[in-house]
Design a protein around this motif. Sequence first.
Motif, PDB file in Angstrom:
ATOM      1  N   VAL A 142       0.821  -1.210   0.000  1.00 35.00           N
ATOM      2  CA  VAL A 142       0.000   0.000   0.000  1.00 35.00           C
ATOM      3  C   VAL A 142       0.861   1.269   0.000  1.00 35.00           C
ATOM      4  CG1 VAL A 142      -1.713   1.348   1.273  1.00 35.00           C
ATOM      5  CG2 VAL A 142      -2.021  -1.117   1.002  1.00 35.00           C
ATOM      6  N   PRO A 143       1.867   1.377   0.893  1.00 33.76           N
ATOM      7  CA  PRO A 143       2.735   2.561   0.816  1.00 33.76           C
ATOM      8  C   PRO A 143       3.469   2.674  -0.515  1.00 33.76           C
ATOM      9  CG  PRO A 143       3.023   1.462   2.923  1.00 33.76           C
ATOM     10  CD  PRO A 143       2.200   0.543   2.060  1.00 33.76           C
ATOM     11  N   ALA A 144       3.891   1.526  -1.066  1.00 33.50           N
ATOM     12  CA  ALA A 144       4.601   1.548  -2.349  1.00 33.50           C
ATOM     13  C   ALA A 144       3.694   2.086  -3.455  1.00 33.50           C
ATOM     14  CB  ALA A 144       5.096   0.144  -2.699  1.00 33.50           C
ATOM     15  N   LEU A 145       2.446   1.675  -3.452  1.00 30.29           N
ATOM     16  CA  LEU A 145       1.493   2.171  -4.447  1.00 30.29           C
ATOM     17  C   LEU A 145       1.223   3.665  -4.270  1.00 30.29           C
ATOM     18  CD1 LEU A 145      -0.964  -0.845  -4.552  1.00 30.29           C
ATOM     19  CD2 LEU A 145       0.197   0.137  -6.534  1.00 30.29           C
ATOM     20  N   MET A 146       1.124   4.108  -3.033  1.00 36.64           N
ATOM     21  CA  MET A 146       0.883   5.528  -2.785  1.00 36.64           C
ATOM     22  C   MET A 146       2.074   6.361  -3.225  1.00 36.64           C
ATOM     23  SD  MET A 146      -1.253   5.441   0.815  1.00 36.64           S
ATOM     24  CE  MET A 146      -1.590   7.208   0.728  1.00 36.64           C
ATOM     25  N   MET A 147       3.274   5.775  -3.147  1.00 36.67           N
ATOM     26  CA  MET A 147       4.481   6.471  -3.606  1.00 36.67           C
ATOM     27  C   MET A 147       4.438   6.695  -5.121  1.00 36.67           C
ATOM     28  SD  MET A 147       7.452   4.578  -1.360  1.00 36.67           S
ATOM     29  CE  MET A 147       8.704   5.106  -2.527  1.00 36.67           C
ATOM     30  N   SER A 148       3.644   5.902  -5.825  1.00 37.51           N
ATOM     31  CA  SER A 148       3.561   6.054  -7.279  1.00 37.51           C
ATOM     32  C   SER A 148       2.740   7.271  -7.674  1.00 37.51           C
ATOM     33  CB  SER A 148       2.960   4.792  -7.906  1.00 37.51           C
ATOM     34  OG  SER A 148       1.588   4.670  -7.578  1.00 37.51           O
ATOM     35  N   GLY A 149       2.062   7.875  -6.694  1.00 37.51           N
ATOM     36  CA  GLY A 149       1.326   9.107  -6.958  1.00 37.51           C
ATOM     37  C   GLY A 149      -0.161   8.940  -7.175  1.00 37.51           C
ATOM     38  N   ILE A 150      -0.691   7.726  -6.998  1.00 36.33           N
ATOM     39  CA  ILE A 150      -2.133   7.539  -7.179  1.00 36.33           C
ATOM     40  C   ILE A 150      -2.852   7.851  -5.872  1.00 36.33           C
ATOM     41  CG2 ILE A 150      -1.770   5.830  -8.973  1.00 36.33           C
ATOM     42  CD1 ILE A 150      -2.423   3.643  -6.990  1.00 36.33           C
ATOM     43  N   PRO A 151      -4.142   8.194  -5.909  1.00 37.07           N
ATOM     44  CA  PRO A 151      -4.890   8.535  -4.693  1.00 37.07           C
ATOM     45  C   PRO A 151      -4.975   7.356  -3.727  1.00 37.07           C
ATOM     46  CG  PRO A 151      -6.063   9.249  -6.662  1.00 37.07           C
ATOM     47  CD  PRO A 151      -4.935   8.383  -7.127  1.00 37.07           C
ATOM     48  N   PRO A 152      -5.186   7.621  -2.428  1.00 32.89           N
ATOM     49  CA  PRO A 152      -5.226   6.555  -1.415  1.00 32.89           C
ATOM     50  C   PRO A 152      -6.258   5.463  -1.694  1.00 32.89           C
ATOM     51  CG  PRO A 152      -5.025   8.686  -0.349  1.00 32.89           C
ATOM     52  CD  PRO A 152      -5.236   8.957  -1.808  1.00 32.89           C
ATOM     53  N   VAL A 153      -7.480   5.842  -2.078  1.00 29.82           N
ATOM     54  CA  VAL A 153      -8.505   4.825  -2.347  1.00 29.82           C
ATOM     55  C   VAL A 153      -8.104   3.970  -3.544  1.00 29.82           C
ATOM     56  CG1 VAL A 153     -10.902   4.422  -2.985  1.00 29.82           C
ATOM     57  CG2 VAL A 153     -10.347   6.201  -1.317  1.00 29.82           C
ATOM     58  N   ALA A 154      -7.509   4.588  -4.560  1.00 30.76           N
ATOM     59  CA  ALA A 154      -7.035   3.834  -5.726  1.00 30.76           C
ATOM     60  C   ALA A 154      -5.901   2.901  -5.326  1.00 30.76           C
ATOM     61  CB  ALA A 154      -6.576   4.788  -6.825  1.00 30.76           C
ATOM     62  N   ALA A 155      -5.070   3.340  -4.368  1.00 32.28           N
ATOM     63  CA  ALA A 155      -3.989   2.483  -3.877  1.00 32.28           C
ATOM     64  C   ALA A 155      -4.556   1.250  -3.175  1.00 32.28           C
ATOM     65  CB  ALA A 155      -3.085   3.261  -2.930  1.00 32.28           C
ATOM     66  N   LEU A 156      -5.591   1.447  -2.345  1.00 37.29           N
ATOM     67  CA  LEU A 156      -6.229   0.315  -1.673  1.00 37.29           C
ATOM     68  C   LEU A 156      -6.863  -0.633  -2.691  1.00 37.29           C
ATOM     69  CD1 LEU A 156      -7.982   2.116   1.349  1.00 37.29           C
ATOM     70  CD2 LEU A 156      -5.980   0.620   1.437  1.00 37.29           C
ATOM     71  N   ALA A 157      -7.513  -0.072  -3.697  1.00 39.07           N
ATOM     72  CA  ALA A 157      -8.178  -0.891  -4.713  1.00 39.07           C
ATOM     73  C   ALA A 157      -7.167  -1.678  -5.541  1.00 39.07           C
ATOM     74  CB  ALA A 157      -9.019   0.004  -5.620  1.00 39.07           C
ATOM     75  N   THR A 158      -6.116  -1.008  -5.980  1.00 41.98           N
ATOM     76  CA  THR A 158      -5.082  -1.665  -6.787  1.00 41.98           C
ATOM     77  C   THR A 158      -4.357  -2.717  -5.968  1.00 41.98           C
ATOM     78  OG1 THR A 158      -4.810   0.394  -8.017  1.00 41.98           O
ATOM     79  CG2 THR A 158      -3.089  -1.261  -8.271  1.00 41.98           C
ATOM     80  N   ASN A 159      -4.181  -2.451  -4.679  1.00 43.53           N
ATOM     81  CA  ASN A 159      -3.562  -3.429  -3.791  1.00 43.53           C
ATOM     82  C   ASN A 159      -4.386  -4.710  -3.740  1.00 43.53           C
ATOM     83  OD1 ASN A 159      -1.624  -4.210  -1.606  1.00 43.53           O
ATOM     84  ND2 ASN A 159      -3.509  -4.218  -0.402  1.00 43.53           N
ATOM     85  N   LYS A 160      -5.715  -4.580  -3.766  1.00 44.22           N
ATOM     86  CA  LYS A 160      -6.572  -5.766  -3.734  1.00 44.22           C
ATOM     87  C   LYS A 160      -6.405  -6.601  -5.003  1.00 44.22           C
ATOM     88  CE  LYS A 160      -8.414  -5.410   0.271  1.00 44.22           C
ATOM     89  NZ  LYS A 160      -8.032  -6.373   1.322  1.00 44.22           N
ATOM     90  N   LEU A 161      -6.196  -5.944  -6.147  1.00 43.04           N
ATOM     91  CA  LEU A 161      -5.987  -6.686  -7.388  1.00 43.04           C
ATOM     92  C   LEU A 161      -4.746  -7.554  -7.289  1.00 43.04           C
ATOM     93  CD1 LEU A 161      -6.523  -7.328 -10.378  1.00 43.04           C
ATOM     94  CD2 LEU A 161      -5.245  -5.256 -10.966  1.00 43.04           C
ATOM     95  N   GLN A 162      -3.625  -6.952  -6.883  1.00 42.94           N
ATOM     96  CA  GLN A 162      -2.392  -7.735  -6.843  1.00 42.94           C
ATOM     97  C   GLN A 162      -2.370  -8.712  -5.665  1.00 42.94           C
ATOM     98  OE1 GLN A 162       0.644  -7.132  -4.694  1.00 42.94           O
ATOM     99  NE2 GLN A 162      -0.733  -6.036  -3.297  1.00 42.94           N
ATOM    100  N   ALA A 163      -2.973  -8.335  -4.537  1.00 40.32           N
ATOM    101  CA  ALA A 163      -2.993  -9.221  -3.378  1.00 40.32           C
ATOM    102  C   ALA A 163      -3.858 -10.451  -3.634  1.00 40.32           C
ATOM    103  CB  ALA A 163      -3.500  -8.465  -2.153  1.00 40.32           C
ATOM    104  N   SER A 164      -4.904 -10.286  -4.428  1.00 42.51           N
ATOM    105  CA  SER A 164      -5.784 -11.420  -4.744  1.00 42.51           C
ATOM    106  C   SER A 164      -5.026 -12.533  -5.451  1.00 42.51           C
ATOM    107  CB  SER A 164      -6.949 -10.953  -5.622  1.00 42.51           C
ATOM    108  OG  SER A 164      -7.787 -10.069  -4.921  1.00 42.51           O
ATOM    109  N   THR A 165      -4.097 -12.166  -6.325  1.00 44.27           N
ATOM    110  CA  THR A 165      -3.340 -13.195  -7.046  1.00 44.27           C
ATOM    111  C   THR A 165      -2.388 -13.926  -6.109  1.00 44.27           C
ATOM    112  OG1 THR A 165      -1.648 -11.574  -7.691  1.00 44.27           O
ATOM    113  CG2 THR A 165      -3.465 -11.927  -9.210  1.00 44.27           C
ATOM    114  N   GLY A 166      -1.824 -13.193  -5.134  1.00 49.84           N
ATOM    115  CA  GLY A 166      -0.933 -13.830  -4.183  1.00 49.84           C
ATOM    116  C   GLY A 166      -1.668 -14.819  -3.300  1.00 49.84           C
ATOM    117  N   THR A 167      -2.810 -14.404  -2.752  1.00 52.56           N
ATOM    118  CA  THR A 167      -3.574 -15.305  -1.890  1.00 52.56           C
ATOM    119  C   THR A 167      -4.216 -16.426  -2.700  1.00 52.56           C
ATOM    120  OG1 THR A 167      -5.412 -13.711  -2.008  1.00 52.56           O
ATOM    121  CG2 THR A 167      -4.015 -13.657  -0.039  1.00 52.56           C
ATOM    122  N   ALA A 168      -4.527 -16.165  -3.980  1.00 52.38           N
ATOM    123  CA  ALA A 168      -5.054 -17.231  -4.841  1.00 52.38           C
ATOM    124  C   ALA A 168      -3.999 -18.314  -5.049  1.00 52.38           C
ATOM    125  CB  ALA A 168      -5.490 -16.661  -6.187  1.00 52.38           C
ATOM    126  N   THR A 169      -2.759 -17.883  -5.298  1.00 54.54           N
ATOM    127  CA  THR A 169      -1.668 -18.841  -5.476  1.00 54.54           C
ATOM    128  C   THR A 169      -1.442 -19.654  -4.216  1.00 54.54           C
ATOM    129  OG1 THR A 169      -0.577 -17.349  -7.047  1.00 54.54           O
ATOM    130  CG2 THR A 169       0.773 -19.089  -6.074  1.00 54.54           C
TER     131      THR A 169
END
Length: 253
Positions: free
Chosen positions: A36-63
């Motif tokens: 989440v902090p890494a995504l926020m460092m990319s300059g996207i808004p906080p809610v977008a960071a949380l949402a994008t984090n769910k996309l990538q985290a879903s693949t990790g927990t799916a694996t």
Amino acid sequence: MAFAHFSIELLAFLFFIAIVAGFLDTLAGGGGLLTVPALMMSGIPPVAALATNKLQASTGTATASYMMLKNKKVSWGEIKPLMLFAFIGAATGTVIIQFVDTRVLSFVIPLVVFFIGLYFLVAPALDKQNNQAKVSAKKYQRLVVPSIGCYDGLFGPGTGSFFALAGVSLNGRGFIDATAIAKTLNFSTNIASLLVFLIAGQVVWALGFTMLFGQILGAWLGSHCLFTIKVKYLRYLVVAMCFAMLIKYGFTL
């Protein structure tokens, strides 16, 4: 959002962070502390960071979940109803967070994380089966699991640790078994939150797709280590992630 809007250096950095987060998340939870902090460092808004984090985290927990089921470390018949209630809780929390000031959570989350880290630090014999569950199977399934799922929908960091703690302290499971089941429940909560965020149009696809490949690799590595690592090292890793989250919150308050 197109890949061209982001530098190669940033994409490579996020890919590496996702590998580390996927590995740690599979073993101890708390990968969101990094992503989440890494995504926020990319300059996207906080809610977008949380949402994008769910996309990538879903693949990790799916694996990780796939590896648990493939290696028969969890039973599909047992976890299916738990995953359903976790899904419902997370979807509810994600809907709620669209209308709540997230600053309210800054007063609650550090306290909860502190007690989880403290519990794992001082609790004896986490590697042994605790035959005395503190709550009934029905209450655990219909109250405890969706409550943790709702937390994940509201914010997220530490959810895997929360599920593992609940499995040990409330459901009478051994630490390794509770951690394995926690991966499947965390997958369910991630998917539920992701679906709500997709409907709200909050996901930044370019960053999410970059990180999801790193998550898959990290989760695959972590799944192979989970049943070979000594429990005392695993519990200390959970403690380290919990208190690292506390330090992060301390700097952001």
